[in-house]
Design a protein around this motif. Structure first.
Motif, PDB file in Angstrom:
ATOM      1  N   LEU A  85      35.576  33.120  41.003  1.00  0.00           N
ATOM      2  CA  LEU A  85      34.412  32.836  40.176  1.00  0.00           C
ATOM      3  C   LEU A  85      33.880  31.437  40.443  1.00  0.00           C
ATOM      4  O   LEU A  85      32.687  31.168  40.260  1.00  0.00           O
ATOM      5  CB  LEU A  85      34.764  33.001  38.684  1.00  0.00           C
ATOM      6  CG  LEU A  85      34.846  34.457  38.232  1.00  0.00           C
ATOM      7  CD1 LEU A  85      35.574  34.579  36.911  1.00  0.00           C
ATOM      8  CD2 LEU A  85      33.456  35.068  38.106  1.00  0.00           C
ATOM      9  N   HIS A  90      29.485  35.700  42.161  1.00  0.00           N
ATOM     10  CA  HIS A  90      28.341  35.191  41.410  1.00  0.00           C
ATOM     11  C   HIS A  90      28.169  35.886  40.065  1.00  0.00           C
ATOM     12  O   HIS A  90      27.703  35.302  39.104  1.00  0.00           O
ATOM     13  CB  HIS A  90      27.093  35.384  42.268  1.00  0.00           C
ATOM     14  CG  HIS A  90      25.828  34.958  41.622  1.00  0.00           C
ATOM     15  ND1 HIS A  90      25.457  33.644  41.503  1.00  0.00           N
ATOM     16  CD2 HIS A  90      24.848  35.678  41.044  1.00  0.00           C
ATOM     17  CE1 HIS A  90      24.281  33.582  40.893  1.00  0.00           C
ATOM     18  NE2 HIS A  90      23.889  34.793  40.603  1.00  0.00           N
ATOM     19  N   ALA A  91      28.534  37.161  40.014  1.00  0.00           N
ATOM     20  CA  ALA A  91      28.395  37.914  38.770  1.00  0.00           C
ATOM     21  C   ALA A  91      29.535  38.903  38.664  1.00  0.00           C
ATOM     22  O   ALA A  91      29.977  39.466  39.659  1.00  0.00           O
ATOM     23  CB  ALA A  91      27.061  38.654  38.736  1.00  0.00           C
ATOM     24  N   LEU A  92      30.005  39.107  37.444  1.00  0.00           N
ATOM     25  CA  LEU A  92      31.134  40.003  37.241  1.00  0.00           C
ATOM     26  C   LEU A  92      30.948  40.798  35.957  1.00  0.00           C
ATOM     27  O   LEU A  92      30.934  40.249  34.870  1.00  0.00           O
ATOM     28  CB  LEU A  92      32.431  39.184  37.155  1.00  0.00           C
ATOM     29  CG  LEU A  92      33.725  39.992  36.991  1.00  0.00           C
ATOM     30  CD1 LEU A  92      33.992  40.817  38.239  1.00  0.00           C
ATOM     31  CD2 LEU A  92      34.895  39.068  36.718  1.00  0.00           C
ATOM     32  N   GLN A  93      30.781  42.112  36.114  1.00  0.00           N
ATOM     33  CA  GLN A  93      30.757  42.970  34.947  1.00  0.00           C
ATOM     34  C   GLN A  93      32.193  43.346  34.628  1.00  0.00           C
ATOM     35  O   GLN A  93      32.968  43.660  35.538  1.00  0.00           O
ATOM     36  CB  GLN A  93      29.926  44.232  35.245  1.00  0.00           C
ATOM     37  CG  GLN A  93      29.701  45.076  34.026  1.00  0.00           C
ATOM     38  CD  GLN A  93      29.346  46.525  34.358  1.00  0.00           C
ATOM     39  OE1 GLN A  93      29.401  46.943  35.495  1.00  0.00           O
ATOM     40  NE2 GLN A  93      29.000  47.282  33.340  1.00  0.00           N
TER      41      GLN A  93
END
Lengths: 120, 102
Positions: A85, A90-93
């Motif tokens: 991270l 960049h993005a994590l659901q």
């Protein structure tokens, strides 16, 4: 075998996925001993080239989450992926369920569509 | 809410999801901060909450979570309860009442 998270994404994973996908899978397995784990690379849906590995969704089913509120569960997942991270991820659901919750509802909502992000 | 873009024009699917969920509950009058306008804010809010991503939702100054958590709270009824604690009556309660009358 296709899990619901992969199917919802139109799941074109083709095998174990890229290096970051494998790292995510390994770290979450080591940290949380999940009974069920799905790792999905959403990067193509966010304008990245194939294999970009910037946006991921993870579905983690683990007894470790028992008794923990959602915020704490997500923090455990973030903790396991702290280095990623801070770097390429960049993005994590995150969907974090206990085995009991997963058994009573083995479905995951699809990820929201991209709207351009900071590339605009 | 710390997000990408604004409630009128979200610039990210996850930020948009937060705006839409709040809108479903009739919550439109909240402070929204566009982290894309301010790189210091973008990093600062992540440090403050020790949370790595945007959007971030705060209720009464308390960090609640991101888009995934808000969605689950919406689905399991927790969001209605949290809003009630803040003296906000969710629009969904009125929607349900209408349905029951029918």
């Amino acid at each position: 075998m296709r899990g619901p998270l992969l199917a919802a994404a139109g799941g074109a994973m083709g095998g174990a996925g890229g290096p970051l996908a494998r790292t995510i899978r390994a770290k979450l397995t080591a940290a949380l001993q999940p009974t069920h784990l799905e790792v999905r690379d959403d990067s193509p849906r966010h304008g990245g080239p194939p294999g970009a590995e910037t946006h991921f969704g993870v579905l983690v089913v683990s007894g470790r989450f028992a008794g923990l509120p959602l915020l704490q569960r997500h923090r455990l997942v973030h903790e396991a992926l702290r280095a990623e991270l801070a770097g390429p991820l960049h993005a994590l659901q995150v969907i974090a369920r206990t085995p009991q919750q997963w058994q009573s509802d083995p479905h995951a909502p699809p990820a929201p569509p991209c709207l351009g992000g900071s590339k605009r | 809410v710390f997000m990408k873009g604004s409630p009128a024009q979200p610039l990210c699917g996850f930020s948009n999801a937060v705006v839409q969920i709040l809108r479903l509950h009739g919550v439109e009058d909240y402070r929204a901060h566009d982290v894309l306008q301010d790189p210091d804010l973008r990093q600062g809010i992540k440090n403050y909450s020790n949370w790595p991503t945007i959007p971030q939702v705060y209720l009464n100054g308390e960090f609640v979570g991101g888009c995934d958590i808000l969605l689950q709270m919406h689905q399991n009824g927790d969001l209605v309860e949290e809003l009630k604690k803040l003296g906000i009556r969710s629009a969904l309660l009125d929607a349900e009442k209408d349905q029951e009358k029918k």
